[in-house]
Design a protein around this motif. Structure first.
Motif, PDB file in Angstrom:
ATOM      1  N   ALA A 144       0.845  -1.270   0.151  1.00 23.72           N
ATOM      2  CA  ALA A 144      -0.060   0.065   0.037  1.00 23.72           C
ATOM      3  C   ALA A 144       0.859   1.174  -0.047  1.00 23.72           C
ATOM      4  O   ALA A 144       1.921   1.183   0.787  1.00 23.72           O
ATOM      5  CB  ALA A 144      -0.869   0.076   1.059  1.00 23.72           C
ATOM      6  N   ILE A 145       0.471   2.228  -0.777  1.00 28.48           N
ATOM      7  CA  ILE A 145       0.794   3.462  -0.834  1.00 28.48           C
ATOM      8  C   ILE A 145      -0.170   4.464  -0.160  1.00 28.48           C
ATOM      9  O   ILE A 145      -1.248   4.431  -0.142  1.00 28.48           O
ATOM     10  CB  ILE A 145       1.201   4.121  -2.166  1.00 28.48           C
ATOM     11  CG1 ILE A 145       2.349   3.030  -2.885  1.00 28.48           C
ATOM     12  CG2 ILE A 145       1.737   5.618  -1.989  1.00 28.48           C
ATOM     13  CD1 ILE A 145       2.442   3.558  -4.226  1.00 28.48           C
ATOM     14  N   GLN A 146       0.281   5.107   0.836  1.00 25.01           N
ATOM     15  CA  GLN A 146      -0.430   5.799   1.745  1.00 25.01           C
ATOM     16  C   GLN A 146      -0.334   7.445   1.222  1.00 25.01           C
ATOM     17  O   GLN A 146       0.530   8.118   0.743  1.00 25.01           O
ATOM     18  CB  GLN A 146       0.099   5.712   3.092  1.00 25.01           C
ATOM     19  CG  GLN A 146      -0.166   4.416   3.918  1.00 25.01           C
ATOM     20  CD  GLN A 146      -1.496   3.865   3.907  1.00 25.01           C
ATOM     21  OE1 GLN A 146      -2.353   4.818   4.388  1.00 25.01           O
ATOM     22  NE2 GLN A 146      -1.732   2.646   3.975  1.00 25.01           N
ATOM     23  N   ARG A 147      -1.537   8.134   1.559  1.00 30.10           N
ATOM     24  CA  ARG A 147      -1.563   9.673   1.154  1.00 30.10           C
ATOM     25  C   ARG A 147      -2.083  10.325   2.211  1.00 30.10           C
ATOM     26  O   ARG A 147      -3.199   9.813   2.988  1.00 30.10           O
ATOM     27  CB  ARG A 147      -2.315   9.580  -0.106  1.00 30.10           C
ATOM     28  CG  ARG A 147      -2.747  11.231  -0.464  1.00 30.10           C
ATOM     29  CD  ARG A 147      -3.430  11.455  -1.519  1.00 30.10           C
ATOM     30  NE  ARG A 147      -4.197  12.482  -1.828  1.00 30.10           N
ATOM     31  CZ  ARG A 147      -4.783  13.126  -2.870  1.00 30.10           C
ATOM     32  NH1 ARG A 147      -4.844  12.312  -3.807  1.00 30.10           N
ATOM     33  NH2 ARG A 147      -5.135  14.374  -3.053  1.00 30.10           N
ATOM     34  N   THR A 148      -1.647  11.690   2.560  1.00 32.13           N
ATOM     35  CA  THR A 148      -2.086  12.309   3.652  1.00 32.13           C
ATOM     36  C   THR A 148      -2.367  13.856   3.000  1.00 32.13           C
ATOM     37  O   THR A 148      -1.294  14.262   2.474  1.00 32.13           O
ATOM     38  CB  THR A 148      -1.195  12.363   4.661  1.00 32.13           C
ATOM     39  OG1 THR A 148      -1.745  13.463   5.631  1.00 32.13           O
ATOM     40  CG2 THR A 148       0.083  12.820   4.496  1.00 32.13           C
ATOM     41  N   ASP A 149      -3.376  14.406   3.153  1.00 33.53           N
ATOM     42  CA  ASP A 149      -3.675  15.777   2.636  1.00 33.53           C
ATOM     43  C   ASP A 149      -3.805  16.909   3.941  1.00 33.53           C
ATOM     44  O   ASP A 149      -3.941  18.216   3.775  1.00 33.53           O
ATOM     45  CB  ASP A 149      -4.866  15.788   2.034  1.00 33.53           C
ATOM     46  CG  ASP A 149      -4.904  15.084   0.631  1.00 33.53           C
ATOM     47  OD1 ASP A 149      -3.957  15.237  -0.149  1.00 33.53           O
ATOM     48  OD2 ASP A 149      -5.870  14.175   0.695  1.00 33.53           O
ATOM     49  N   ASP A 150      -3.506  16.401   5.018  1.00 40.73           N
ATOM     50  CA  ASP A 150      -3.516  17.109   6.328  1.00 40.73           C
ATOM     51  C   ASP A 150      -1.835  16.864   7.026  1.00 40.73           C
ATOM     52  O   ASP A 150      -1.959  17.184   8.292  1.00 40.73           O
ATOM     53  CB  ASP A 150      -4.530  16.905   7.416  1.00 40.73           C
ATOM     54  CG  ASP A 150      -4.688  15.511   7.524  1.00 40.73           C
ATOM     55  OD1 ASP A 150      -3.663  14.614   7.387  1.00 40.73           O
ATOM     56  OD2 ASP A 150      -5.720  14.841   7.886  1.00 40.73           O
ATOM     57  N   LEU A 151      -0.796  16.673   6.283  1.00 42.87           N
ATOM     58  CA  LEU A 151       0.402  16.706   6.764  1.00 42.87           C
ATOM     59  C   LEU A 151       0.449  15.784   8.121  1.00 42.87           C
ATOM     60  O   LEU A 151       1.251  15.949   8.897  1.00 42.87           O
ATOM     61  CB  LEU A 151       0.923  17.982   7.182  1.00 42.87           C
ATOM     62  CG  LEU A 151       0.711  18.954   6.292  1.00 42.87           C
ATOM     63  CD1 LEU A 151       1.066  20.484   6.673  1.00 42.87           C
ATOM     64  CD2 LEU A 151       2.010  18.889   5.086  1.00 42.87           C
ATOM     65  N   GLY A 152      -0.099  14.497   7.600  1.00 45.00           N
ATOM     66  CA  GLY A 152       0.213  13.388   8.584  1.00 45.00           C
ATOM     67  C   GLY A 152      -0.515  13.093   9.777  1.00 45.00           C
ATOM     68  O   GLY A 152      -0.746  12.314  10.374  1.00 45.00           O
ATOM     69  N   ALA A 153      -1.653  13.851   9.782  1.00 44.65           N
ATOM     70  CA  ALA A 153      -2.684  13.919  11.007  1.00 44.65           C
ATOM     71  C   ALA A 153      -3.468  12.617  10.499  1.00 44.65           C
ATOM     72  O   ALA A 153      -4.119  11.983  11.342  1.00 44.65           O
ATOM     73  CB  ALA A 153      -3.541  15.168  10.940  1.00 44.65           C
ATOM     74  N   SER A 154      -4.036  12.366   9.456  1.00 46.78           N
ATOM     75  CA  SER A 154      -4.621  11.107   8.892  1.00 46.78           C
ATOM     76  C   SER A 154      -4.273  10.679   7.549  1.00 46.78           C
ATOM     77  O   SER A 154      -3.336  11.408   6.551  1.00 46.78           O
ATOM     78  CB  SER A 154      -6.259  11.523   8.793  1.00 46.78           C
ATOM     79  OG  SER A 154      -6.271  12.524   7.758  1.00 46.78           O
ATOM     80  N   TRP A 155      -4.134   9.387   7.244  1.00 49.74           N
ATOM     81  CA  TRP A 155      -3.773   8.714   6.143  1.00 49.74           C
ATOM     82  C   TRP A 155      -4.799   7.927   5.507  1.00 49.74           C
ATOM     83  O   TRP A 155      -5.629   7.292   6.150  1.00 49.74           O
ATOM     84  CB  TRP A 155      -2.318   7.773   6.407  1.00 49.74           C
ATOM     85  CG  TRP A 155      -1.062   8.631   7.127  1.00 49.74           C
ATOM     86  CD1 TRP A 155      -0.978   9.052   8.375  1.00 49.74           C
ATOM     87  CD2 TRP A 155      -0.308   9.082   6.455  1.00 49.74           C
ATOM     88  NE1 TRP A 155       0.023   9.642   8.622  1.00 49.74           N
ATOM     89  CE2 TRP A 155       0.729   9.924   7.284  1.00 49.74           C
ATOM     90  CE3 TRP A 155       0.251   9.008   5.101  1.00 49.74           C
ATOM     91  CZ2 TRP A 155       1.877  10.302   6.910  1.00 49.74           C
ATOM     92  CZ3 TRP A 155       1.548   9.603   4.583  1.00 49.74           C
ATOM     93  CH2 TRP A 155       2.282  10.402   5.540  1.00 49.74           C
ATOM     94  N   ALA A 156      -4.517   7.855   4.044  1.00 51.07           N
ATOM     95  CA  ALA A 156      -5.618   7.032   3.341  1.00 51.07           C
ATOM     96  C   ALA A 156      -4.883   6.144   2.116  1.00 51.07           C
ATOM     97  O   ALA A 156      -3.985   6.909   1.683  1.00 51.07           O
ATOM     98  CB  ALA A 156      -6.497   7.881   2.648  1.00 51.07           C
ATOM     99  N   PRO A 157      -5.157   4.824   2.127  1.00 45.66           N
ATOM    100  CA  PRO A 157      -4.421   4.282   0.833  1.00 45.66           C
ATOM    101  C   PRO A 157      -4.644   4.705  -0.162  1.00 45.66           C
ATOM    102  O   PRO A 157      -5.663   5.235  -0.666  1.00 45.66           O
ATOM    103  CB  PRO A 157      -4.655   2.875   1.287  1.00 45.66           C
ATOM    104  CG  PRO A 157      -6.387   3.039   1.781  1.00 45.66           C
ATOM    105  CD  PRO A 157      -6.246   4.219   2.596  1.00 45.66           C
TER     106      PRO A 157
END
Length: 360
Positions: A144-157
């Motif tokens: 899985a590659i993870q993505r965060t749009d809130d600078l690490g507060a939450s992640w989504a695959p």
């Protein structure tokens, strides 16, 4: 004619070496296990240590100051990835005990970093790839590659381009890349839409194990690894749609690291597969190369990475001590005590591979 060709080859290999004066980089305080990786900041060089701490230096590594408070020290928490996105410093550690977390972030407020915050604990990341304020991360253990749009507060695959785990991910010019890190096989991919879809760009490369990559002078450059010190140096003007092999290097070793000097030249490090072979080269056209190995000699010339920051190069070398050197044409002053310091040989780190690398 045969002897003339041999003489020319010897002259090329024995050409005058550039006057690089490599100096041992002092260890950050309370970090006897040494530096795992360097990271260039705007106003200082940063170091992540073998025992999972972060230090910064504003005087080219003469002195080190620990970045922020609240980061638990652990002899088994090797720093695996570091990145600065906007005002946030985000790190990941390969904590094999699982007691002290994996990922942390700290916010810059004025001239100081805030206390480290603990982030997602499910896995540590081996690579970060920022595109604007969006940050991607990959793990050595899962696909899985993870993505965060809130600078690490939450992640989504993010949908991975294949089922193989252990991607090396990186980003250039708004494009995301993922390499499967498989010797003599595998695939390398590009996404032009932030990971929504992927295009295979590695069919010509022969191996998806990348030791290094950079975007320089409108070209994407790859250091492709085939095993031991064997590799190829590839260039693409169209982000991987087509490739050409760079065959002008005076040696045929794998390119292990790349950086851009202050004068715009490309700096590369190479390795020939044994503990006695590593060189550093400079070029402004990928045709003519200047040897910048300088005063490095066995065992300190082994080099697996290079970073450029504020007129200096910093090299990493596995179990061997880290070194720095002023870039060509940059006037610098160094501490004679550091210049004459005895080499430090580190013993706690395998080389040349990161402990979390999986080769298939």
């Amino acid at each position: 004619m045969k002897y003339t060709a041999i003489a020319l080859a010897l002259l090329l290999l024995l050409a005058p070496i550039a006057s690089a004066q490599w100096i041992p980089v002092p260890n950050p305080p309370a970090s006897f296990q040494g530096i795992e990786l360097f990271y260039p900041g705007e106003d200082r060089i940063y170091a992540g240590t073998f025992n999972g701490r972060v230090f910064g230096s504003a005087d080219h590594a003469d002195t080190w100051v620990e970045v922020a408070d609240g980061l638990p020290e652990d002899d088994y928490a090797v720093m695996s990835a570091m990145v600065i996105v906007g005002d946030w410093f985000i790190i990941s550690r390969g904590d094999i005990t699982g007691d002290n977390g994996h990922n942390f972030r700290s916010q810059r407020v004025g001239d100081a970093w805030s206390t480290w915050e603990t982030l997602e604990q499910g896995q540590h990341f081996s690579h970060f790839a920022p595109i604007g304020q969006t940050l991607f991360a990959s793990s050595a253990e899962v696909n899985a590659i993870q993505r965060t749009d809130d600078l690490g507060a939450s992640w989504a695959p993010v949908a991975a381009p294949s089922e193989n785990p252990g991607f090396r991910i990186f980003a250039h010019e708004g494009r995301l890349f993922a390499a499967e890190q498989i010797l003599n096989g595998g695939a390398t991919y590009r996404s032009d839409d932030l990971g929504a879809t992927w295009t295979d760009i590695g069919s010509e490369l022969g191996s998806s194990y990348l030791f290094s990559e950079i975007y320089w002078q409108g070209r994407l450059l790859f250091g492709v690894h085939y095993g031991d010190g064997d590799g190829s140096f590839r260039s693409s003007p169209d982000f991987g749609d087509s490739w050409e092999e760079i065959t002008t290097l005076p040696i045929s070793h794998v390119v292990t690291g790349m950086a851009i000097a202050q004068d715009g030249r490309l700096a590369i490090t190479t390795w020939n597969g044994n503990p006695q072979g590593g060189t550093i080269w400079l070029s402004d056209d990928l045709v003519d190369w200047e040897n910048y190995t300088g005063n490095l000699s066995f065992p300190t010339w082994i080099t697996y990475s290079i970073v450029a920051q504020d007129g200096w190069f910093y090299k990493g070398g596995g179990v061997n001590t880290e070194y720095r050197a002023p870039q060509p044409g940059v006037a610098t002053a160094v501490d004679e005590n550091i210049t004459n310091a005895a080499p430090r040989v580190l013993t706690a780190h395998p080389n040349p591979f990161n402990p979390r690398t999986t080769l298939r």
